[in-house]
Design a protein around this motif. Structure first.
Motif, PDB file in Angstrom:
ATOM      1  N   HIS A 312      45.735  28.301  36.174  1.00 36.22           N
ATOM      2  CA  HIS A 312      46.146  29.441  37.003  1.00 36.22           C
ATOM      3  C   HIS A 312      47.260  29.017  37.949  1.00 36.22           C
ATOM      4  O   HIS A 312      47.267  27.887  38.465  1.00 36.22           O
ATOM      5  CB  HIS A 312      44.956  29.975  37.803  1.00 36.22           C
ATOM      6  CG  HIS A 312      45.196  31.317  38.399  1.00 36.22           C
ATOM      7  ND1 HIS A 312      45.895  31.493  39.577  1.00 36.22           N
ATOM      8  CD2 HIS A 312      44.848  32.572  37.979  1.00 36.22           C
ATOM      9  CE1 HIS A 312      45.966  32.779  39.864  1.00 36.22           C
ATOM     10  NE2 HIS A 312      45.338  33.469  38.906  1.00 36.22           N
ATOM     11  N   ASP A 314      47.808  29.665  40.956  1.00 39.61           N
ATOM     12  CA  ASP A 314      47.422  29.389  42.338  1.00 39.61           C
ATOM     13  C   ASP A 314      46.502  28.172  42.482  1.00 39.61           C
ATOM     14  O   ASP A 314      45.987  27.898  43.571  1.00 39.61           O
ATOM     15  CB  ASP A 314      46.724  30.615  42.939  1.00 39.61           C
ATOM     16  CG  ASP A 314      47.700  31.753  43.200  1.00 39.61           C
ATOM     17  OD1 ASP A 314      48.857  31.460  43.561  1.00 39.61           O
ATOM     18  OD2 ASP A 314      47.324  32.921  43.015  1.00 39.61           O
ATOM     19  N   ASP A 336      48.882  34.151  35.375  1.00 45.80           N
ATOM     20  CA  ASP A 336      48.632  34.796  36.660  1.00 45.80           C
ATOM     21  C   ASP A 336      47.271  35.492  36.642  1.00 45.80           C
ATOM     22  O   ASP A 336      46.477  35.319  35.706  1.00 45.80           O
ATOM     23  CB  ASP A 336      49.763  35.783  36.995  1.00 45.80           C
ATOM     24  CG  ASP A 336      49.881  36.916  35.972  1.00 45.80           C
ATOM     25  OD1 ASP A 336      48.946  37.098  35.147  1.00 45.80           O
ATOM     26  OD2 ASP A 336      50.906  37.623  36.000  1.00 45.80           O
ATOM     27  N   ASP A 337      46.997  36.311  37.662  1.00 45.73           N
ATOM     28  CA  ASP A 337      45.697  36.983  37.776  1.00 45.73           C
ATOM     29  C   ASP A 337      45.405  37.908  36.604  1.00 45.73           C
ATOM     30  O   ASP A 337      44.253  38.141  36.250  1.00 45.73           O
ATOM     31  CB  ASP A 337      45.640  37.799  39.086  1.00 45.73           C
ATOM     32  CG  ASP A 337      45.500  36.902  40.305  1.00 45.73           C
ATOM     33  OD1 ASP A 337      44.938  35.799  40.149  1.00 45.73           O
ATOM     34  OD2 ASP A 337      45.955  37.292  41.385  1.00 45.73           O
ATOM     35  N   ARG A 338      46.451  38.443  35.985  1.00 43.63           N
ATOM     36  CA  ARG A 338      46.265  39.371  34.870  1.00 43.63           C
ATOM     37  C   ARG A 338      46.259  38.651  33.521  1.00 43.63           C
ATOM     38  O   ARG A 338      46.238  39.288  32.480  1.00 43.63           O
ATOM     39  CB  ARG A 338      47.380  40.429  34.906  1.00 43.63           C
ATOM     40  CG  ARG A 338      47.323  41.295  36.170  1.00 43.63           C
ATOM     41  CD  ARG A 338      48.554  42.150  36.336  1.00 43.63           C
ATOM     42  NE  ARG A 338      48.719  43.079  35.212  1.00 43.63           N
ATOM     43  CZ  ARG A 338      49.770  43.882  35.076  1.00 43.63           C
ATOM     44  NH1 ARG A 338      50.748  43.851  35.982  1.00 43.63           N
ATOM     45  NH2 ARG A 338      49.850  44.708  34.047  1.00 43.63           N
TER      46      ARG A 338
END
Length: 815
Positions: A312, A314, A336-338
């Motif tokens: 990820h 982050d 990413d988050d998606r």
């Protein structure tokens, strides 16, 4: 807006006739002057050039007309917004949607154009009818080839009604093979073999040439083996590309099914495909496997690593580094988050951040410019990305989701699988009598142990080139150390073994012998030292650098003296070609860049076009800077020993490799002239002063380092002390010495300037003050004084008096 017909490079007579027909159909159409056509097409265009409306350059905006080719994507990439509409005329059924023109399955593309002329009732003269008939008759073999339709015959009938000149047609398309054409086939044909599929004879032809010649295909049609086959496939390797053609008798065999497996196209009795950077031998092996019904991986989805390990964006740098290290991964896709792919993170970048105490997230250090692949992409697309851009990891995506990754190791494993079915060309060769007995003895001892043993690599190359050999590299299908130790015991010589590598070496009589168990090598990262695994002879040869170094000679009693050549090394040796074995060769080991240029310089060979393209790309990627410094400098040392060093240095200049090896180095225009003159000076010194002979390669290196800070490089390369001392003096005093020599009027002044200077520095000084340094080296330093006249003097006074007399003699004798 004008319509422009663009013919593909090497276009045949059918394409040219079709283009002529379009000039009749469209009054605003022009033919862009072709750069290269097949022999017959070129002859027709030359003879009837006045009949063609031609342009030298493309207009700013135009409609594109393609004949006998629907590869419109390449033109869109090249010309983009300059193209308004695309017209396609093609007799192969596959074509993009929404085009203008005509695509249908007939024997000749020209037939489709003639049909439109008929429909629009456009009247033509006798010459036009003949120019159109050229294409139909050539592509249908005078209406005899498979794929000829009644429509082709109908088009010819219409042309006959309009005055088709049969005499001119017969003269231009006369059959038979000339001696020149026979020589052409003989020179370029690598192999002609046949196999049987469901009782049908299928012939496979492999040709290799530097430039693709479309005419060679028509010559093959005349061969008896081809005429007797239900189908045949032709592989032509030329200019870094391979072309695959399939032809068959209608209803006997569907060649399109085979070509579609490779991403090619066409119809059941005529199909073709073009492949960038895929060697002919590899295509042949894959083709044979497919014809035999074997499953071979050709698509990305069949070789990718999955499920992919994803990071990820982050995630903290320290945690990401830990995750990669635990899995022994060099990098991973970043999402990413998606779950969307946003980058690639590499372990080495995270390590740099950690060493500098930098904290942050993965997204701060990820690479955001990268390539991706899709599941249905072919393996060679992945290889092209790797060799062209040097990427280590390529994400495989499906609907914006990462479903796998392709790494260099995945591609190398696939390549090994691709060549499994490859058969060697075997040929008995003559072995010199002075070494024959020794090699026979090694073969007999191997047989006694139940092993197979082969001479491999450069020694085989040198034997074929009739060179004297001293170093024998042998590979053993079995236990190399056991065989070496047995021979050492028999010959009563020391056998030095290296268990971890499965190797042993020894000296016997005048020869140095090295034994190794057959093995494969993989490189964890570009230029690194290889990881070794045991393998077959074929895989052992595959790990070699170039085709000319990838041959083996059997020493086994049952086939002693048989050359084993899987990759076309013998032909490349005869043609004077340096060729890598696979497209990832320089990426896998960048040191091969220098080796390729060393061998090319040593033998006066040239790089194959494909190899040259790969080498240039590897240099532009800066791969030499990433390779282990020790291996690079060792290769440079080997180059310095070569007799044809100057030729190697010229190649270094052409491809810009020294700039990546020597910090601050620039190959200035005058340097090549200085190197040429230094070669002459060295030749003079060798002849005049053989007792003072040096390793002259170091002198050339000193000249290369003249305008750089080369102290560190000389230490790294372990240069002899006399080289380092000469370099130090050169940097400190070269310009001053040149100035003093320019001012020197008397021989004694020359002598005093040069006295005690090392030979290497004197040779470099000759580049600037040749005659004065030559005078010193040939005469001044050898002038002797009769000491009898100075017996009354002692110590310092004696030395000074002798020196004064030597200087006086110089000036008096030589004035």
């Amino acid at each position: 807006m004008p319509k422009v017909i663009i013919l593909e490079e090497g276009a045949d007579l059918d394409a040219l006739s079709s283009a002529y027909g379009l000039l009749l159909l469209y009054e605003d159409a022009y033919l862009l002057k072709p750069s290269y056509l097949s022999k017959r097409a070129s002859e027709v265009l030359s003879s009837f050039s006045d009949s063609f409306r031609m342009l030298e350059e493309l207009p700013e905006k135009f409609d594109l007309l393609l004949v006998d080719s629907h590869n419109y994507e390449e033109y869109l990439k090249s010309f983009g917004d300059r193209i308004r509409d695309i017209y396609i005329y093609d007799h192969h059924p596959k074509a993009p949607k929404g085009f203008k023109g005509k695509v249908d399955s007939v024997g000749s593309c020209t037939t489709l154009v003639v049909e439109e002329l008929m429909e629009k009732e456009i009247e033509i003269d006798s010459l036009s009818a003949t120019l159109l008939a050229f294409g139909i008759y050539e592509d249908t073999g005078m209406l005899t080839y498979e794929g000829t339709t009644y429509r082709d015959a109908k088009a010819i009938a219409w042309l006959l009604e309009r005055g088709l000149n049969l005499s001119l047609l017969r003269k231009s398309l006369s059959g038979g093979i000339s001696k020149e054409e026979i020589d052409l086939l003989s020179k370029h044909m690598v192999s002609l073999e046949s196999l049987y599929v469901d009782g049908k004879k299928i012939s496979l032809v492999v040709l290799r040439m530097e430039e693709y010649k479309p005419d060679i295909l028509s010559l093959l049609y005349e061969l008896k083996e081809i005429k007797e086959s239900s189908a045949f496939f032709v592989i032509v390797e030329a200019g870094g590309k391979s072309y695959l053609f399939g032809r068959s008798i209608r209803g006997e065999f569907d060649v399109s099914a085979v070509l579609e497996s490779f991403g090619g196209g066409g119809h059941e009795f005529a199909s073709a495909g073009k492949f960038e950077g895929v060697p002919a031998e590899r295509l042949k092996g894959l083709l044979e496997a497919l014809l035999k019904g074997e499953k071979v991986p050709l698509k990305v989805k069949e070789i990718m690593s999955y499920p992919p390990f994803l990071i990820h964006e982050d995630m903290d740098v320290d945690l990401a580094l830990l995750e990669l290290s635990q899995r022994n991964y060099a990098g991973a896709p970043v999402i990413d988050d998606r779950g969307r792919l946003v980058g690639i993170v590499y372990k080495k970048n995270l390590l740099k951040a950690q060493r500098h105490g930098i904290k942050g997230k993965v997204k701060d250090f990820m690479v955001e410019e990268f390539h991706t692949l899709e599941l249905e992409d072919f393996i060679w697309k992945a290889e092209e990305i790797l060799s062209k851009y040097g990427e280590k990891l390529i994400p495989v995506v499906e609907k914006d989701r990462v479903v796998g990754v392709i790494t260099r190791m995945d591609l190398l494993h696939a390549y090994r699988r691709h060549i499994q079915g490859l058969r060697a060309i075997e040929k008995k060769i003559s072995i010199p009598e002075d070494i024959r007995g020794l090699l026979e003895e090694i073969g007999q001892e191997a047989k006694g142990l139940g092993y197979k043993v082969y001479l491999v690599g450069g020694v085989v190359r040198d034997l074929l080139m009739r060179k004297r050999i001293w170093d024998l590299d042998l590979v053993v299908e079995g236990d190399a150390i056991a065989l070496a130790c047995k021979l050492g015991e028999k010959w009563q010589v020391n056998c030095h073994t290296f268990q971890e590598f499965g190797t042993a070496h020894m000296k016997y009589k005048d020869y140095k012998l090295e034994f190794a168990t057959t093995r494969r090598e993989t490189y964890p990262h570009p230029g690194s030292y290889p990881v070794v695994e045991w393998a077959t002879l074929k895989e052992d040869l595959l790990r070699r650098d170039f085709t000319i170094n990838a041959m083996a000679l059997s020493l086994n009693p049952e086939d002693f003296g048989t050359l084993i050549d899987y990759f076309g090394g013998l032909r490349d040796l005869k043609d004077g070609i340096i060729r890598v074995l696979h497209p990832m060769s320089f990426v896998e080991d960048p040191v091969r860049i220098l080796r390729a240029l060393r061998f090319a310089g040593r033998f006066g060979f040239k790089l194959s076009k494909g190899t040259e393209k790969l080498l240039k790309k590897a240099v532009s990627l800066g791969l030499l800077k990433k390779a282990p410094r020790g291996r690079i400098l060792n290769e440079l040392r080997l180059a310095l020993r070569e007799e044809r060093l100057l030729e190697i240095l010229r190649l270094y200049k052409r491809y810009g490799v020294l700039e990546q090896i020597i910090e601050g180095f620039v190959f200035k225009p005058e340097l090549e002239s200085l190197l040429e003159r230094l070669k002459d000076i060295v030749s003079w010194h060798k002849i005049e002063f053989p007792q003072e002979a040096l390793d002259y390669g170091w002198v050339f290196l000193l000249l290369l380092l003249k305008d750089t800070k080369g102290e560190d490089l000389l230490k790294e390369i372990s240069a002899p002390s006399w080289v380092r001392e000469s370099y130090k003096l050169m940097k400190e005093s070269l310009h001053n010495l040149i100035s003093q020599l320019q001012k020197a009027q008397k021989p004694s002044e020359i002598y005093l300037t040069l006295k005690g200077k090392p030979t290497a520095l004197l040779l470099i000084l000759m580049l600037y003050q040749k005659e004065k340094v030559k005078l010193y080296m040939e005469r001044l330093r050898f002038i002797k004084v009769d000491v009898e006249n100075f017996k009354h003097l002692k110590g310092k006074e004696l030395g000074e008096a002798i020196e004064r007399e030597r200087l006086r003699l110089m000036d008096s004798l030589l004035l």
